[in-house]
Design a protein around this motif. Structure first.
Motif: not given
Length: 77
Positions: A32-36, A64-69
């Motif tokens: 996920g972007t937040s993880e990076v 797209m997984i749900g509403n997340s990249l």
């Protein structure tokens, strides 16, 4: 005064190399972007920008997984 350095054209020089961004994606793949962002110690918009650059250079892909990249590294990278 900001400690962020700029190149000769006035653009900001990234703190992290492309290889470091790729490593952060691989560490959490699919990432996920937040993880990076957390892995690199940068803000989410900065991580998003760098991830989109990887995609543009065909070194990363997004799904797209749900509403997340979710980001992955391509085999070419």
């Amino acid at each position: 005064m900001s400690e962020t350095k700029r190149d000769e054209r006035g653009r900001y020089i990234p703190k992290h190399t492309e290889e470091e961004v790729l490593d952060a994606v691989q560490a959490h793949e699919p990432a996920g972007t937040s993880e990076v962002a957390e892995e690199l110690g940068i803000k989410r918009p900065s991580a998003d920008y760098r991830l989109r650059q990887l995609e543009e250079d065909e070194k990363g892909t997004k799904d797209m997984i749900g509403n997340s990249l979710a980001w992955s590294v391509t085999e070419e990278a």
